[in-house]
Design a protein around this motif. Structure first.
Motif, short mmCIF file in Angstrom:
data_model
loop_
_atom_site.label_atom_id
_atom_site.label_comp_id
_atom_site.label_asym_id
_atom_site.label_seq_id
_atom_site.Cartn_x
_atom_site.Cartn_y
_atom_site.Cartn_z
N ALA A 234 -2.23 -3.66 -11.47
CA ALA A 234 -2.35 -2.22 -11.22
C ALA A 234 -2.07 -1.42 -12.48
O ALA A 234 -1.28 -1.83 -13.34
CB ALA A 234 -1.40 -1.79 -10.11
N ARG B 60 -7.30 1.30 -4.73
CA ARG B 60 -6.37 1.82 -3.73
C ARG B 60 -5.01 2.09 -4.36
O ARG B 60 -4.56 1.39 -5.27
CB ARG B 60 -6.20 0.82 -2.59
N ARG B 61 -4.34 3.12 -3.85
CA ARG B 61 -3.00 3.46 -4.32
C ARG B 61 -2.00 2.45 -3.77
O ARG B 61 -2.07 2.04 -2.60
CB ARG B 61 -2.61 4.86 -3.85
N VAL B 62 -1.06 2.02 -4.62
CA VAL B 62 -0.05 1.04 -4.23
C VAL B 62 1.31 1.45 -4.79
O VAL B 62 1.41 2.31 -5.67
CB VAL B 62 -0.40 -0.38 -4.74
N VAL B 63 2.34 0.82 -4.26
CA VAL B 63 3.70 0.95 -4.79
C VAL B 63 4.15 -0.45 -5.19
O VAL B 63 4.03 -1.40 -4.41
CB VAL B 63 4.67 1.54 -3.75
N LEU C 138 -0.23 1.69 -13.55
CA LEU C 138 0.80 2.58 -13.01
C LEU C 138 0.59 4.01 -13.49
O LEU C 138 0.00 4.25 -14.55
CB LEU C 138 2.19 2.10 -13.43
N ASP C 139 1.11 4.94 -12.72
CA ASP C 139 1.07 6.34 -13.13
C ASP C 139 1.83 6.54 -14.44
O ASP C 139 1.59 7.51 -15.16
CB ASP C 139 1.68 7.24 -12.05
N SER D 242 4.52 3.95 -8.57
CA SER D 242 3.22 4.15 -7.94
C SER D 242 2.12 3.85 -8.95
O SER D 242 2.29 4.03 -10.16
CB SER D 242 3.08 5.59 -7.44
N GLY D 243 0.98 3.40 -8.44
CA GLY D 243 -0.15 3.11 -9.31
C GLY D 243 -1.41 2.88 -8.49
O GLY D 243 -1.45 3.13 -7.29
N ARG D 244 -2.43 2.38 -9.18
CA ARG D 244 -3.72 2.15 -8.54
C ARG D 244 -4.21 0.75 -8.90
O ARG D 244 -4.10 0.33 -10.06
CB ARG D 244 -4.73 3.21 -9.00
N PRO E 208 0.83 -1.21 0.00
CA PRO E 208 0.00 0.00 0.00
C PRO E 208 0.86 1.25 0.00
O PRO E 208 1.93 1.29 0.61
CB PRO E 208 -0.81 -0.13 1.29
N ALA E 209 0.40 2.27 -0.72
CA ALA E 209 1.09 3.55 -0.70
C ALA E 209 0.87 4.19 0.66
O ALA E 209 -0.12 3.91 1.34
CB ALA E 209 0.56 4.45 -1.81
#
Length: 299
Positions: free
Chosen positions: A258, A280-283, A260-261, A240-242, A219-220
């Motif tokens: 996910a 949810r935002r994740v790394v 990614l940005d 980072s992404g969602r 999780p971010a």
């Protein structure tokens, strides 16, 4: 251990090449220097001379021979005893057969390229479709690795026996400082010999791959937490992404897909109990040594 009378015989140096073996050995022949090494061994009768002509180290030349032999399933090179130089190396019949097939494939490919590059052949193809057409050769690369991204080599950083290869996603390559801040950037760590045989240099188009099981997902950090450096300022392979899709795996962890940005999809695994959900935002991160590079011919 079976006796010599019952032990299955190994492949003979005179064994013919099976069609499937030819396909495996030549899957990327034009894209690296392995076939060139084999060709020079046949021409000069020396592995060290072949290495000098092709422009790779002696160790890399042997790696090329070993890799092609493993893929072909039969010996391609044998030692030659005697002669003015006290011996050397020569191709087996299977080695000659592989080169003949490589030449035939090169001629066929040249014909396809000539047709595709003829005046007006691509003039009417919209940009997105043209890019998809250029990526078609990569479709021939069948692998279990679910994460695959077309990239461009930006720089090579030698570090003793290994080389760090810095990459940028194809959509941002060539834009330099104008590339989007979130554009995909990653780093692969490979041996010097592999970099030589792939003829990597800035501007080389490659396909970067990694297994989903090698990608860690977490999780971010929530708003208000200690500031964490942005991926482009921190670890070389962290993005980072969602979460777009999620498959619960119980004690084995959750499989996460996910967006990614950087604008690409990535699949990885989160530890059990990570509490992730769609949106949810994740790394996502992966070790440099887990990134595999492939060079494929493009139109």
């Amino acid at each position: 251990m079976p006796s010599s009378a019952t032990r299955p015989p190994g492949p003979s140096r005179n064994a013919p090449l099976a069609p499937a073996a030819l396909s495996d050995a030549l899957a990327h022949g034009p894209a690296d220097r392995r076939v060139a090494v084999l060709r020079e061994i046949g021409a000069g009768g020396s592995i060290s001379q072949a290495a000098r002509v092709v422009g790779v180290s002696y160790k890399a030349a042997w790696q090329a021979v070993d890799t092609l032999t493993n893929l072909a399933g039969v010996p391609l090179v044998e030692r030659a005893v005697g002669g003015a130089g006290g011996g050397g190396a020569r191709l087996t019949e299977a080695g000659h057969a592989l080169l003949r097939t490589a030449d035939a494939l090169a001629q066929a490919r040249a014909g396809v390229l000539a047709s595709a590059c003829a005046p007006g052949a691509q003039a009417s193809i919209p940009g997105g479709q043209a890019r998809a057409a250029r990526s078609a050769p990569g479709l021939a690369l069948r692998t279990s690795m679910r994460n695959q991204w077309p990239c461009m080599v930006q720089a090579l950083e030698p570090m003793g026996p290994v080389v760090r290869v810095w990459l940028q996603g194809e959509s941002a390559a060539g834009q330099g400082a104008r590339a989007p801040k979130g554009a995909l950037r990653l780093c692969a760590r490979i041996t010097r010999e592999s970099a030589e045989l792939l003829a990597l240099q800035p501007g080389t188009a490659v396909l970067a791959l990694c297994k989903a099981t090698a990608v860690r997902v977490g999780p971010a950090q929530p708003a208000g937490a200690a500031v964490r450096r942005a991926p482009e300022e921190g670890p070389s392979n962290a993005w980072s992404g969602r979460v777009a899709r999620l498959s619960r795996g119980g004690a084995q962890g959750d499989e996460v897909s996910a967006e990614l940005d950087a604008g690409v999809r990535m699949v990885g695994f989160a530890e059990p109990g990570a509490g992730l959900r769609v949106g949810r935002r994740v790394v996502m991160s992966v070790d440099e040594s887990a990134v595999v590079l492939a060079v494929v011919d493009a139109l």
